[in-house]
Write an enzyme that holds these catalytic residues in place. Structure first.
Site, PDB file in Angstrom:
ATOM      1  N   HIS A 126       2.981  -2.995   7.953  1.00  0.00           N
ATOM      2  CA  HIS A 126       4.382  -3.155   7.537  1.00  0.00           C
ATOM      3  C   HIS A 126       5.201  -1.944   7.961  1.00  0.00           C
ATOM      4  CE1 HIS A 126       3.351  -6.075   3.969  1.00  0.00           C
ATOM      5  NE2 HIS A 126       2.948  -6.518   5.136  1.00  0.00           N
ATOM      6  N   TYR A 157      13.408  -7.376   1.740  1.00  0.00           N
ATOM      7  CA  TYR A 157      13.804  -8.735   2.155  1.00  0.00           C
ATOM      8  C   TYR A 157      15.302  -8.882   1.953  1.00  0.00           C
ATOM      9  CZ  TYR A 157       8.807  -8.944   1.643  1.00  0.00           C
ATOM     10  OH  TYR A 157       7.468  -8.664   1.730  1.00  0.00           O
ATOM     11  N   HIS A 210      11.043 -14.561   3.990  1.00  0.00           N
ATOM     12  CA  HIS A 210      10.731 -14.621   2.548  1.00  0.00           C
ATOM     13  C   HIS A 210      11.510 -15.724   1.850  1.00  0.00           C
ATOM     14  CE1 HIS A 210       9.158 -12.503  -1.076  1.00  0.00           C
ATOM     15  NE2 HIS A 210       8.340 -11.975  -0.199  1.00  0.00           N
ATOM     16  N   GLU A 260       2.487 -18.505   2.200  1.00  0.00           N
ATOM     17  CA  GLU A 260       1.836 -17.624   1.213  1.00  0.00           C
ATOM     18  C   GLU A 260       2.048 -18.119  -0.214  1.00  0.00           C
ATOM     19  OE1 GLU A 260       3.970 -14.020   2.266  1.00  0.00           O
ATOM     20  OE2 GLU A 260       4.836 -13.991   0.260  1.00  0.00           O
ATOM     21  N   HIS A 310      -2.509 -14.012   4.143  1.00  0.00           N
ATOM     22  CA  HIS A 310      -1.679 -13.065   3.389  1.00  0.00           C
ATOM     23  C   HIS A 310      -2.554 -11.890   2.966  1.00  0.00           C
ATOM     24  CE1 HIS A 310       1.093 -12.401  -0.322  1.00  0.00           C
ATOM     25  NE2 HIS A 310       1.643 -11.900   0.748  1.00  0.00           N
ATOM     26  N   GLU A 337      -2.787  -9.750   8.103  1.00  0.00           N
ATOM     27  CA  GLU A 337      -1.885  -8.796   7.439  1.00  0.00           C
ATOM     28  C   GLU A 337      -2.738  -7.759   6.717  1.00  0.00           C
ATOM     29  OE1 GLU A 337       0.578 -10.488   4.398  1.00  0.00           O
ATOM     30  OE2 GLU A 337       2.006  -8.849   4.508  1.00  0.00           O
TER      31      GLU A 337
HETATM   32  C1  GCO Z   1       4.026 -10.579   2.566  1.00  0.00           C
HETATM   33  C2  GCO Z   1       4.575 -11.053   1.260  1.00  0.00           C
HETATM   34  C3  GCO Z   1       4.528 -10.018   0.175  1.00  0.00           C
HETATM   35  C4  GCO Z   1       5.033 -10.576  -1.134  1.00  0.00           C
HETATM   36  C5  GCO Z   1       4.302  -9.933  -2.285  1.00  0.00           C
HETATM   37  C6  GCO Z   1       4.781 -10.520  -3.611  1.00  0.00           C
HETATM   38  O1  GCO Z   1       4.361 -11.180   3.592  1.00  0.00           O
HETATM   39  O2  GCO Z   1       3.188  -9.656   2.505  1.00  0.00           O
HETATM   40  O3  GCO Z   1       5.834 -11.627   1.454  1.00  0.00           O
HETATM   41  O4  GCO Z   1       5.189  -8.874   0.530  1.00  0.00           O
HETATM   42  O5  GCO Z   1       6.417 -10.366  -1.263  1.00  0.00           O
HETATM   43  O6  GCO Z   1       2.933 -10.170  -2.114  1.00  0.00           O
HETATM   44  O7  GCO Z   1       4.210  -9.838  -4.674  1.00  0.00           O
HETATM   45 MG    MG Z   2       5.570 -12.892   3.251  1.00  0.00          MG
END
Ligand code: GCO
Ligand code: MG
Length: 415
Positions: A126, A157, A210, A260, A310, A337
């Site tokens: 990230h 986001y 998101h 997710e 995820h 990820e």
């Molecule tokens: C991602 C997800 C997370 C969620 C989080 C919620 O792509 O990793 O969107 O960032 O927002 O897991 O608690």
């Molecule tokens: Mg996400």
């Protein structure tokens, strides 16, 4: 002699300030137990209660090796099915049963899944910043670590983190995370234009919508981002607007990733069968564990749809390990990820947690090295859970605020 489930214990711990839930399944063999992840960070007390009150009495005495039968038994036991609390609870036990299966076979789980088709699992990290310079610095830092895919956001986001009421909102509006989708779209397109001008196309970039903008805006954004050749655009549409995927797919060549927040494999079916998405974004414990997740990945392989499990901070190393074992054996792997193990700064300052507390609680987290992640070769999931260390980091039950997202007119929008 059948090995049976003797006891099921639940542990809550937050070594990085994020509530994690660990399930321990003990068996009729005194030394044999399994560990699983049942993490639902915002409802950890309820998940723990469901496991202890309903799933434990259901499973005590049953065959520890009958993973499929035990999963179906849990899944249908309350008649109404597929809720987030239930699925994360079931997943905790399911992962623990797979951990036991690996220990009995004396093999890491990826071997039970057919063996590795890759030696390491390429991951994306990230990146988030308020300026192009800041974001480019982070991208170049991760590139120096061998990372070839990066998720790029600018201000999470959109809307920041603290609750507020902007001047522009109608009088009397309630506090929230106020989003301006029009501004978000303009800024996001401008950001990727600048990033590609600065960095070229030698690095793969993803962006996470998101679910926060209207479907028509998702079409607009996906089309506008085409010149920047994203690896994928994530969660452009919310679960209750999947009908828009036909138009979205017809409207853009930007690769799409979704899911997710999905609660069962049936919600992915149309998107996979009609090839409306390119990657399934599965949160393995929300789906109910390894048992359903592996079946979904194999189903998706028939349609050329790839995986992008995820892997956020609100998931324990047990679930991260489950992701990695599935990744290693998956022919239709896309990218993984990897949230890493550096807790958010506020955790270090406010909670006085030391860096690396996670690794003292969970020994054996798959190792990040040169852009890929590698599991250890221990049997099962390969994670050792230190109950004593875990007890040092109690979870907190507080009102979740970051999901109180509001549009400019003060009405709630999906988080
Ligand atoms: C991602 C997800 C997370 C969620 C989080 C919620 O792509 O990793 O969107 O960032 O927002 O897991 O608690
Ligand atoms: Mg996400």
């Amino acid at each position: 002699m059948t090995i049976t489930i003797r006891d099921i214990q639940v542990f809550s711990t937050a070594p990085e300030g994020i509530n994690l839930t660990v399930v321990k399944v003990l068996t009729s063999e005194p030394e044999l137990y399994g560990l699983g992840c049942a993490t639902f960070a915002y409802r950890h007390e309820t998940v723990a209660h469901l496991i202890s009150t309903y799933l434990k009495p259901l499973l005590i005495g049953r065959d520890v090796q009958a993973i499929e039968d035990n999963w179906a038994l849990m899944h249908q036991n309350a008649y109404w099915r597929n809720g987030g609390i239930e699925n994360n609870a079931i997943a905790g036990i399911d992962l623990a049963l797979w951990d036991i299966k690996g220990k009995l076979a004396n093999m890491p789980l990826y071997q039970l899944f057919g063996g590795a088709v890759r030696k390491g699992v390429p991951v994306y990290r990230h990146v988030d910043g308020s300026t192009v310079d800041e974001i480019c610095d982070q991208i170049q830092y991760y590139q120096s670590l061998g990372v070839k895919h990066l998720r790029v956001q600018s201000g999470g986001y959109g809307g920041g983190l603290g609750l507020s009421v902007p001047q522009s909102a109608p009088h009397g509006s309630l506090p929230g995370i106020y989003l301006n989708s029009r501004e978000y779209i303009r800024k996001t397109v401008d950001l990727f234009d600048k990033l590609r001008a600065r960095l070229g196309f030698g690095i793969d970039l993803v962006h996470d919508v998101h679910e926060r903008i209207a479907p028509a805006e998702a079409l607009e954004l996906a089309r506008a981002l085409e010149p920047y050749r994203l690896f994928f655009l994530e969660d452009p549409l919310p679960l209750d607007q999947l009908g828009w995927f036909e138009q979205l797919r017809a409207h853009t060549v930007t690769p799409l990733a979704e899911g997710e927040l999905f609660n069962n494999s049936a919600e992915f079916q149309t998107l996979i069968v009609k090839r409306l998405i390119d990657f399934i974004r599965v949160h393995i414990t929300q789906l109910g564990g390894i048992t359903p997740a592996r079946k979904l990945a194999i189903f998706a392989e028939q349609f050329g749809v790839r995986t992008a499990w995820h892997g956020p901070g609100d998931m324990s190393p047990l679930a991260h390990a489950a992701n990695i074992h599935i990744d290693l054996a998956a022919r239709n792997f896309g990218v993984q990820e990897w949230s890493g193990i550096n807790p958010p700064n506020f955790v270090i300052q406010e909670l006085n947690h030391k860096q690396g507390a996670l690794l003292e609680v969970f020994d054996g987290l798959p190792e990040f090295k040169d852009g890929c992640v590698y599991p250890n070769e221990r049997p099962g999931l390969g994670i050792i859970f230190n109950e004593k260390e875990a007890a040092k980091y109690p979870c907190r039950t507080e009102v979740t605020t970051w999901t109180q997202t509001r549009a400019q007119d003060g009405s709630l929008v999906l988080p």
